[in-house]
Every structure is written in structure tokens, then in C-alpha cells.
Design a protein around this motif. Sequence first.
Motif, PDB file in Angstrom:
ATOM      1  N   UNK A  53       5.281  18.729  -5.708  1.00 51.59           N
ATOM      2  CA  UNK A  53       4.476  19.829  -6.233  1.00 51.59           C
ATOM      3  C   UNK A  53       4.601  21.100  -5.397  1.00 51.59           C
ATOM      4  N   UNK A  54       5.470  21.104  -4.405  1.00 53.44           N
ATOM      5  CA  UNK A  54       5.692  22.286  -3.570  1.00 53.44           C
ATOM      6  C   UNK A  54       6.587  23.293  -4.296  1.00 53.44           C
ATOM      7  N   UNK A  55       6.391  24.564  -3.971  1.00 53.92           N
ATOM      8  CA  UNK A  55       7.253  25.613  -4.517  1.00 53.92           C
ATOM      9  C   UNK A  55       8.591  25.663  -3.792  1.00 53.92           C
ATOM     10  N   UNK A  56       8.677  24.982  -2.665  1.00 53.00           N
ATOM     11  CA  UNK A  56       9.880  25.005  -1.835  1.00 53.00           C
ATOM     12  C   UNK A  56      10.749  23.780  -2.091  1.00 53.00           C
ATOM     13  N   UNK A  57      12.041  23.971  -2.004  1.00 54.64           N
ATOM     14  CA  UNK A  57      12.965  22.852  -1.900  1.00 54.64           C
ATOM     15  C   UNK A  57      13.097  22.523  -0.429  1.00 54.64           C
ATOM     16  N   UNK A  58      13.733  21.412  -0.114  1.00 51.26           N
ATOM     17  CA  UNK A  58      13.859  21.008   1.284  1.00 51.26           C
ATOM     18  C   UNK A  58      14.645  22.041   2.089  1.00 51.26           C
ATOM     19  N   UNK A  59      15.745  22.537   1.552  1.00 48.58           N
ATOM     20  CA  UNK A  59      16.577  23.497   2.273  1.00 48.58           C
ATOM     21  C   UNK A  59      15.832  24.820   2.484  1.00 48.58           C
ATOM     22  N   UNK A  60      15.110  25.283   1.451  1.00 48.92           N
ATOM     23  CA  UNK A  60      14.344  26.528   1.567  1.00 48.92           C
ATOM     24  C   UNK A  60      13.266  26.414   2.628  1.00 48.92           C
TER      25      UNK A  60
END
Length: 97
Positions: A53-60
Amino acid sequence: MITSKQRSYLRSLANTMSPIFQIGKEGIEENFIKQVDSALEARELIKISVLNNSDYGAREASDELCQELGCEGVQSIGSKIVLYRQSKKNPKIELPK
């Protein structure tokens, strides 16, 4: 900047670790950054889980935290990221040359 040999060594250390933080729908806030900063100072190597549910991907998330904290992004696989920063007070992890 760490070398690929050092990165490989840190990945092997992080392999058995459990994530100590989660990035969720609130994202990366100032309070979260302070907690990660103190954890990096104490442990040097930490693993963080990025929830769906995060707006971030792992790399970001890894890039953002590395920019804010001056740490190294060791690994970003799936929803897990591994960060490293040598402790200023008492370094514990000795990197290969």
C-alpha cells in the motif's frame, strides 16, 4: 562508494536478517528518517520492507533514503531493501578491501 566485492559481502550478511522497518501508506516522513538514521548508526546494516500500500517501489524508497541519509543502497529485491552506512562512533562491520 562501496565496491562490488564489498556489496556482495554486505548482501551475504543481510541474507539472514529480518526487516526492522516497514514503509507503508504514510511513506517516508521525517520521523521515519530519524528512526532509520539512528538504526544505521547503531547497526550499520539494516533491512526494510516496502508494503504493497506504499506509494514507493523498493528502488524508489532506497534511492530516497540514501539521498536523505548519505547511506549506501546495498540491495533492492522485490519489496525488501538493504541499507549500509558505517557507524561514526563504533564501526562493527569490517568490509573487505
